[in-house]
Write a protein that holds these residues in place. Structure first.
Motif, PDB file in Angstrom:
ATOM      1  N   UNK A 184     -45.412  19.410 -40.414  1.00  0.00           N
ATOM      2  CA  UNK A 184     -45.026  18.114 -39.864  1.00  0.00           C
ATOM      3  C   UNK A 184     -43.555  18.198 -39.475  1.00  0.00           C
ATOM      4  N   UNK A 185     -43.282  17.866 -38.226  1.00  0.00           N
ATOM      5  CA  UNK A 185     -41.900  17.718 -37.756  1.00  0.00           C
ATOM      6  C   UNK A 185     -41.744  16.274 -37.318  1.00  0.00           C
TER       7      UNK A 185
ATOM      8  N   UNK B 114     -37.073  12.251 -43.691  1.00  0.00           N
ATOM      9  CA  UNK B 114     -37.705  13.418 -44.325  1.00  0.00           C
ATOM     10  C   UNK B 114     -37.594  14.673 -43.460  1.00  0.00           C
ATOM     11  N   UNK B 115     -37.462  14.511 -42.146  1.00  0.00           N
ATOM     12  CA  UNK B 115     -37.340  15.604 -41.167  1.00  0.00           C
ATOM     13  C   UNK B 115     -38.619  16.434 -40.994  1.00  0.00           C
ATOM     14  N   UNK B 116     -39.371  16.650 -42.084  1.00  0.00           N
ATOM     15  CA  UNK B 116     -40.600  17.419 -41.946  1.00  0.00           C
ATOM     16  C   UNK B 116     -41.023  18.060 -43.251  1.00  0.00           C
TER      17      UNK B 116
ATOM     18  N   UNK C 224     -41.621   8.779 -40.307  1.00  0.00           N
ATOM     19  CA  UNK C 224     -41.365   8.243 -38.976  1.00  0.00           C
ATOM     20  C   UNK C 224     -42.232   8.932 -37.936  1.00  0.00           C
ATOM     21  N   UNK C 225     -41.916   8.753 -36.650  1.00  0.00           N
ATOM     22  CA  UNK C 225     -42.720   9.383 -35.595  1.00  0.00           C
ATOM     23  C   UNK C 225     -42.560  10.898 -35.622  1.00  0.00           C
ATOM     24  N   UNK C 226     -43.619  11.601 -35.239  1.00  0.00           N
ATOM     25  CA  UNK C 226     -43.521  13.064 -35.262  1.00  0.00           C
ATOM     26  C   UNK C 226     -44.801  13.733 -34.809  1.00  0.00           C
TER      27      UNK C 226
ATOM     28  N   UNK D 154     -49.882   7.205 -38.179  1.00  0.00           N
ATOM     29  CA  UNK D 154     -49.267   6.247 -39.109  1.00  0.00           C
ATOM     30  C   UNK D 154     -48.192   6.906 -39.960  1.00  0.00           C
ATOM     31  N   UNK D 155     -48.151   8.239 -39.954  1.00  0.00           N
ATOM     32  CA  UNK D 155     -47.246   9.032 -40.802  1.00  0.00           C
ATOM     33  C   UNK D 155     -47.541   8.842 -42.291  1.00  0.00           C
TER      34      UNK D 155
END
Length: 292
Positions: A68-69, A74-76, A113-115, A137-138
């Motif tokens: 996940x990026x 959290x960044x990923x 967040x979005x990713x 929805x993350x």
């Protein structure tokens, strides 16, 4: 209860399902990475989903990676799993702190967040399979559901949960994946959708004492559930000094020579288990002598 995964079928093989209890492996990840409660929940959900997706693969050497990026604090995160129930992972930022979301729960969606979610399957072919979807929805379970539907065209229901104790250790963790086969009858589809919609919280069910078997019984009992396999699950990092040595060799003679000339030991840390490997200038000289 030791962590394990069950594999099952139902409705005359029109449904396949997986369920896992993962408290110990999520707690191990929390200890390794010293994660905040939000990040324990986020990484724990991804580890739980990854463990089940790993045992979906057939080959002994097959490897699954979930990446996940994302644009949130959290960044990923990255999780790797094999077909034998072993899983490991790490967060990019382990100590994200946010207020609870509108439901009073840990705000995993806000942390990510979005990713983009990438699913990479290395099955020994020349090129790995890579599927990518935007995070919906993350919250991770819904994102994996969306991945299965869009990238693999397999209608699925994914439930994941991590519940924390007041001292920030892991109290409960687990989940399920229920999937429809292409030939599933419409009546089975409709009945299953209704049943899955009634499952409000995986952690509530785990708190009631449900095991992976009884969790699937709750969802699929009326469809003729048949448990076909039980697989131990564990957080397992396969790093070693030998693997790290090969990684150092791969950077080339010139870079290793520069490290030797600095005359300082170098330290290599494993991202998955935070183990430290020290190489002295003498170790590096020996590497050059034996490799070139």
């Amino acid at each position: 209860m030791k962590d394990y995964i069950v594999r099952a079928t139902a409705a005359n093989h029109q449904i396949r399902a997986f369920a896992v209890t993962s408290r110990e492996l999520v707690e191990q990840a929390r200890i390794y990475h010293n994660t905040s409660p939000i990040m324990t929940a986020a990484l724990g959900r991804l580890l739980t989903g990854g463990a089940m997706m790993g045992v979906m693969m057939k080959g002994e050497q097959d490897l699954l990676t979930l990446q996940i990026k994302c644009g949130g604090p959290a960044k990923g995160m990255t999780v790797t799993a094999d077909s034998r129930g072993n899983v490991k992972g790490y967060p990019h930022v382990p100590d994200v702190m946010l207020p609870p979301n509108e439901k009073g729960k840990l705000d995993v969606g806000g942390a990510l967040g979005p990713g983009i979610l990438s699913v990479i399957k290395d099955m020994g072919l020349r090129d790995p399979y890579v599927g990518q979807v935007a995070l919906q929805t993350s919250e991770i379970a819904e994102d994996l559901t969306y991945y299965f539907a869009t990238s693999e065209q397999v209608p699925s229901a994914v439930g994941l949960g991590v519940l924390m104790n007041k001292d920030n250790t892991v109290k409960q963790a687990g989940g399920f994946i229920v999937q429809l086969m292409p030939f599933t009858e419409e009546a089975v589809v409709a009945a299953l959708e209704e049943k899955v919609a009634s499952v409000t919280s995986v952690t509530d069910l785990l708190e009631q004492g449900l095991s992976p078997e009884t969790l699937l019984e709750r969802i699929l009992g009326e469809f003729g559930l048949e448990i076909t396999d039980k697989i131990p699950a564990a957080y397992h990092c396969n790093c070693s000094r030998d693997r790290v040595t090969k990684a150092i060799v791969s950077i080339g003679v010139n870079d290793i020579q520069e490290m030797i000339e600095d005359n300082e030991p170098i330290e290599v840390n494993c991202q998955f288990c935070d183990k430290h490997y020290i190489f002295t200038p003498e170790d590096l000289k020996m590497l050059l002598d034996t490799q070139w």
